[in-house]
Design an enzyme around this catalytic site. Sequence first.
Site, PDB file in Angstrom:
ATOM      1  N   SER A   6     -46.636 160.758 -30.920  1.00 22.71           N
ATOM      2  CA  SER A   6     -46.172 159.525 -31.542  1.00 22.71           C
ATOM      3  C   SER A   6     -45.522 159.904 -32.864  1.00 22.71           C
ATOM      4  O   SER A   6     -46.189 160.390 -33.771  1.00 22.71           O
ATOM      5  CB  SER A   6     -47.352 158.588 -31.794  1.00 22.71           C
ATOM      6  OG  SER A   6     -47.032 157.689 -32.826  1.00 22.71           O
ATOM      7  N   HIS A  29     -43.830 159.251 -27.433  1.00 23.06           N
ATOM      8  CA  HIS A  29     -44.458 157.927 -27.554  1.00 23.06           C
ATOM      9  C   HIS A  29     -43.735 157.114 -28.625  1.00 23.06           C
ATOM     10  O   HIS A  29     -43.674 157.521 -29.781  1.00 23.06           O
ATOM     11  CB  HIS A  29     -45.938 158.123 -27.900  1.00 23.06           C
ATOM     12  CG  HIS A  29     -46.748 156.876 -27.894  1.00 23.06           C
ATOM     13  ND1 HIS A  29     -47.217 156.295 -26.729  1.00 23.06           N
ATOM     14  CD2 HIS A  29     -47.188 156.097 -28.907  1.00 23.06           C
ATOM     15  CE1 HIS A  29     -47.916 155.217 -27.035  1.00 23.06           C
ATOM     16  NE2 HIS A  29     -47.914 155.072 -28.348  1.00 23.06           N
ATOM     17  N   ASP A  31     -43.626 153.806 -30.679  1.00 26.38           N
ATOM     18  CA  ASP A  31     -44.464 152.680 -31.112  1.00 26.38           C
ATOM     19  C   ASP A  31     -43.630 151.558 -31.710  1.00 26.38           C
ATOM     20  O   ASP A  31     -42.999 151.742 -32.750  1.00 26.38           O
ATOM     21  CB  ASP A  31     -45.453 153.157 -32.191  1.00 26.38           C
ATOM     22  CG  ASP A  31     -46.627 153.915 -31.608  1.00 26.38           C
ATOM     23  OD1 ASP A  31     -47.276 153.381 -30.679  1.00 26.38           O
ATOM     24  OD2 ASP A  31     -46.902 155.038 -32.074  1.00 26.38           O
ATOM     25  N   MET A  33     -43.728 147.865 -33.432  1.00 25.52           N
ATOM     26  CA  MET A  33     -44.594 146.868 -34.090  1.00 25.52           C
ATOM     27  C   MET A  33     -43.725 145.768 -34.675  1.00 25.52           C
ATOM     28  O   MET A  33     -42.680 146.046 -35.273  1.00 25.52           O
ATOM     29  CB  MET A  33     -45.395 147.529 -35.221  1.00 25.52           C
ATOM     30  CG  MET A  33     -46.221 148.713 -34.772  1.00 25.52           C
ATOM     31  SD  MET A  33     -47.264 149.303 -36.109  1.00 25.52           S
ATOM     32  CE  MET A  33     -47.829 150.869 -35.401  1.00 25.52           C
ATOM     33  N   HIS A  62     -44.511 151.897 -26.311  1.00 28.84           N
ATOM     34  CA  HIS A  62     -45.724 151.102 -26.554  1.00 28.84           C
ATOM     35  C   HIS A  62     -45.356 149.882 -27.391  1.00 28.84           C
ATOM     36  O   HIS A  62     -45.131 149.985 -28.592  1.00 28.84           O
ATOM     37  CB  HIS A  62     -46.743 152.008 -27.277  1.00 28.84           C
ATOM     38  CG  HIS A  62     -48.027 151.335 -27.633  1.00 28.84           C
ATOM     39  ND1 HIS A  62     -48.931 151.889 -28.531  1.00 28.84           N
ATOM     40  CD2 HIS A  62     -48.585 150.180 -27.219  1.00 28.84           C
ATOM     41  CE1 HIS A  62     -49.977 151.083 -28.655  1.00 28.84           C
ATOM     42  NE2 HIS A  62     -49.794 150.034 -27.878  1.00 28.84           N
ATOM     43  N   MET A  64     -46.200 146.859 -29.360  1.00 36.22           N
ATOM     44  CA  MET A  64     -47.249 146.099 -30.060  1.00 36.22           C
ATOM     45  C   MET A  64     -46.577 144.871 -30.651  1.00 36.22           C
ATOM     46  O   MET A  64     -46.393 144.732 -31.862  1.00 36.22           O
ATOM     47  CB  MET A  64     -47.891 146.979 -31.150  1.00 36.22           C
ATOM     48  CG  MET A  64     -48.791 148.050 -30.559  1.00 36.22           C
ATOM     49  SD  MET A  64     -49.243 149.313 -31.749  1.00 36.22           S
ATOM     50  CE  MET A  64     -47.846 150.421 -31.580  1.00 36.22           C
ATOM     51  N   MET A 133     -56.557 151.710 -26.332  1.00 31.54           N
ATOM     52  CA  MET A 133     -56.440 151.938 -27.772  1.00 31.54           C
ATOM     53  C   MET A 133     -57.797 152.417 -28.300  1.00 31.54           C
ATOM     54  O   MET A 133     -58.802 151.726 -28.162  1.00 31.54           O
ATOM     55  CB  MET A 133     -56.021 150.648 -28.501  1.00 31.54           C
ATOM     56  CG  MET A 133     -54.573 150.243 -28.292  1.00 31.54           C
ATOM     57  SD  MET A 133     -53.366 151.543 -28.617  1.00 31.54           S
ATOM     58  CE  MET A 133     -53.641 151.875 -30.358  1.00 31.54           C
ATOM     59  N   ASP A 171     -54.807 156.334 -27.051  1.00 30.43           N
ATOM     60  CA  ASP A 171     -53.946 156.330 -28.245  1.00 30.43           C
ATOM     61  C   ASP A 171     -54.770 156.043 -29.495  1.00 30.43           C
ATOM     62  O   ASP A 171     -55.362 154.968 -29.623  1.00 30.43           O
ATOM     63  CB  ASP A 171     -52.881 155.228 -28.042  1.00 30.43           C
ATOM     64  CG  ASP A 171     -51.842 155.182 -29.142  1.00 30.43           C
ATOM     65  OD1 ASP A 171     -51.931 155.979 -30.100  1.00 30.43           O
ATOM     66  OD2 ASP A 171     -50.939 154.331 -29.040  1.00 30.43           O
TER      67      ASP A 171
HETATM   68  C1  DX5 Z   1     -51.262 153.039 -33.555  1.00 27.11           C
HETATM   69  C2  DX5 Z   1     -50.214 153.675 -32.684  1.00 27.11           C
HETATM   70  C3  DX5 Z   1     -50.428 155.111 -32.425  1.00 27.11           C
HETATM   71  C4  DX5 Z   1     -50.499 155.973 -33.647  1.00 27.11           C
HETATM   72  C5  DX5 Z   1     -51.322 157.178 -33.351  1.00 27.11           C
HETATM   73  O1  DX5 Z   1     -51.166 151.671 -33.522  1.00 27.11           O
HETATM   74  O2  DX5 Z   1     -50.149 153.022 -31.427  1.00 27.11           O
HETATM   75  O3  DX5 Z   1     -49.526 155.621 -31.457  1.00 27.11           O
HETATM   76  O4  DX5 Z   1     -49.252 156.353 -34.132  1.00 27.11           O
HETATM   77  O5  DX5 Z   1     -51.479 157.893 -34.533  1.00 27.11           O
HETATM   78  P1  DX5 Z   1     -52.705 158.861 -34.803  1.00 27.11           P
HETATM   79  O6  DX5 Z   1     -52.679 159.947 -33.771  1.00 27.11           O
HETATM   80  O7  DX5 Z   1     -52.463 159.333 -36.172  1.00 27.11           O
HETATM   81  O8  DX5 Z   1     -53.960 158.014 -34.682  1.00 27.11           O
HETATM   82 ZN    ZN Z   2     -49.027 153.863 -29.682  1.00 27.91          ZN
END
Ligand code: DX5
Ligand code: ZN
Length: 212
Positions: A6, A29, A31, A33, A62, A64, A133, A171
């Site tokens: 990620s 990955h 992410d 948001m 992913h 969110m 998660m 994750d």
């Molecule tokens: C959190 C994300 C993850 C995050 C993981 O909401 O979905 O993908 O970046 O980061 P680490 O490995 O630092 O927990």
């Molecule tokens: Zn993620």
Amino acid sequence: MICSPSFLSCDFSKLESEIKSISKAKWLHFDVMDGKFVPNTTYDFHMLKLIKQISDQYFDCHLMIEEPEKIYEKYILAGANLLTFHYEATKQPIALMKAIKAKKTKVGISIKPNTDISVLDTLLPDLDLILIMSVEPGKGGQKFLLNSLDKIKYLSEKRKEHNYNYLIEVDGGINFETAKLVKEAGCDVIVVGSFIFNSDSRNDLIMELENV
Ligand code: DX5
Ligand code: ZN
């Protein structure tokens, strides 16, 4: 296991070299948001399009975001190979799952740490991936929550029992120690953010994590 880095915690001022520094990873990955489903905001499908130009990795997206059904198509058009949305973010998880599959894109559903795994029971036969998660979604660098291990075991047993085909992805808070724990529980794909991006030998670390 497959390691899906990620790059949330990478240095965006040198994005191209940051992506190159994890070139041994087969998956990436991504992410997303929206500042509503989670407090933070990141990038969207425009960024996905950009990164697709500099990487031929498998894009593990992913989402969110609230109401992913309103915008999922943009991510498919931008080149997502696998699109994972949150069970908690939509009133129509079954319809959305079918819509993504109809567009010949792999589909995953994610659940937050406090969501009971059994909510996914009826969806399991049709899913390509379940994303557990192991931290509260929203930011990198948090501590792994141990209750995710029971969810992985549950999914792994169900898969064996019914011959289901989904992958189990985890994750949040993954390092060598927690990677071993999730592997023992039956995990197939680990998402790793800060542990990789804090390292100077990222590609080696990816290989080591895949073989813990
Ligand atoms: C959190 C994300 C993850 C995050 C993981 O909401 O979905 O993908 O970046 O980061 P680490 O490995 O630092 O927990
Ligand atoms: Zn993620």
